[in-house]
Design an enzyme around this catalytic site. Structure first.
Site, short mmCIF file in Angstrom:
data_model
loop_
_atom_site.label_atom_id
_atom_site.label_comp_id
_atom_site.label_asym_id
_atom_site.label_seq_id
_atom_site.Cartn_x
_atom_site.Cartn_y
_atom_site.Cartn_z
N HIS A 193 -45.02 8.13 -67.14
CA HIS A 193 -45.57 8.19 -68.24
C HIS A 193 -47.08 7.31 -68.35
O HIS A 193 -47.22 6.64 -67.57
CB HIS A 193 -44.63 7.82 -69.48
C1 T46 Z 1 -44.02 1.05 -69.71
C2 T46 Z 1 -43.30 0.96 -68.34
C3 T46 Z 1 -43.91 -0.21 -67.42
C4 T46 Z 1 -37.58 0.77 -76.81
O1 T46 Z 1 -36.83 1.01 -77.64
N1 T46 Z 1 -38.21 -0.41 -76.66
C5 T46 Z 1 -39.25 -0.99 -76.03
O2 T46 Z 1 -39.83 -1.88 -76.02
C6 T46 Z 1 -39.15 -0.14 -74.54
C7 T46 Z 1 -39.96 -0.74 -73.37
C8 T46 Z 1 -38.11 0.87 -74.51
N2 T46 Z 1 -37.51 1.23 -75.45
C9 T46 Z 1 -36.85 2.55 -75.17
C10 T46 Z 1 -37.26 3.83 -75.11
C11 T46 Z 1 -36.53 4.49 -74.39
O3 T46 Z 1 -35.51 5.17 -75.05
O4 T46 Z 1 -35.88 2.41 -74.17
C12 T46 Z 1 -35.87 3.43 -73.22
C13 T46 Z 1 -36.14 3.35 -72.00
O5 T46 Z 1 -37.61 3.17 -71.69
P1 T46 Z 1 -38.59 4.02 -70.94
O6 T46 Z 1 -37.99 5.03 -70.38
O7 T46 Z 1 -39.83 4.10 -71.47
O8 T46 Z 1 -38.47 2.78 -69.62
P2 T46 Z 1 -39.47 2.54 -68.37
O9 T46 Z 1 -39.00 1.63 -67.64
O10 T46 Z 1 -39.75 3.86 -68.08
O11 T46 Z 1 -41.21 2.13 -68.84
C14 T46 Z 1 -41.11 0.67 -69.60
C15 T46 Z 1 -41.69 0.94 -70.61
O12 T46 Z 1 -41.29 1.77 -71.78
C16 T46 Z 1 -43.13 1.37 -70.59
O13 T46 Z 1 -44.08 1.31 -71.64
O14 T46 Z 1 -45.05 1.09 -69.47
O15 T46 Z 1 -41.84 0.14 -68.84
#
Ligand code: T46
Length: 141
Positions: A58
């Site tokens: 993303h």
């Molecule tokens: C990024 C990379 C480096 C939340 O509810 N609160 C939060 O602060 C975060 C970070 C995530 N979430 C929820 C959103 C999704 O349902 O946790 C779930 C997994 O998040 P995501 O798929 O976005 O995780 P990553 O590891 O792919 O990405 C994360 C951060 O979301 C993103 O901002 O830049 O780490």
């Protein structure tokens, strides 16, 4: 860990580091020194035992973040829509700026990998571009 970033909206951040203690190392990321934004959120990612794990995929519309690998290693791929760059994150003293409009992926984690992220804002799903074509359209606006 490479020392030069070619993609837009990124850069290397060097944490203040004290390794002269016999009892371990101390690394510091502080507003006004290595960090140039107010930190509103901190999150970490661990338990990366599954070799097939892929995270990220993303970009953010406006969010500023700095990502550190504070234990182990992983591969960070940055893509500003024109230039792509792969970075081996394996040094806890160096963070990478994840600025806005930067597609990023995280893969090839060591089982002991721990990722720490400093973010300039609270979590907002509306700030995410989770589709690559949507990302390309957004950066052309
Ligand atoms: C990024 C990379 C480096 C939340 O509810 N609160 C939060 O602060 C975060 C970070 C995530 N979430 C929820 C959103 C999704 O349902 O946790 C779930 C997994 O998040 P995501 O798929 O976005 O995780 P990553 O590891 O792919 O990405 C994360 C951060 O979301 C993103 O901002 O830049 O780490």
């Amino acid at each position: 860990m490479i020392k030069k970033i070619k993609v837009k909206n990124s850069g290397i951040i060097k944490a203040q580091f004290f390794n002269d203690f016999p009892d371990g190392n101390l690394a510091i990321a502080e507003k006004g020194k290595s960090v140039d934004f107010d930190i509103k959120r901190v999150y970490f990612i661990n338990n990366l035992f599954n070799k097939k794990t892929r995270r990220g995929f993303h970009a953010h519309k406006t969010l500023e973040q700095i990502i550190f690998c504070i234990n182990g290693y992983f591969t960070l791929m940055l893509d500003d829509g024109k230039t792509k760059q792969k970075i081996l994150m394996n040094d806890p003293c160096y963070g990478v700026r994840l600025g806005p409009k930067l597609w990023h992926t995280m893969t090839k984690f060591s089982p002991d990998c721990v990722i720490l992220v400093l973010a300039a804002d609270c979590y907002k799903e509306s700030d995410y571009l989770r589709d690559y074509d949507q990302f390309l359209k957004y950066i052309k606006q």
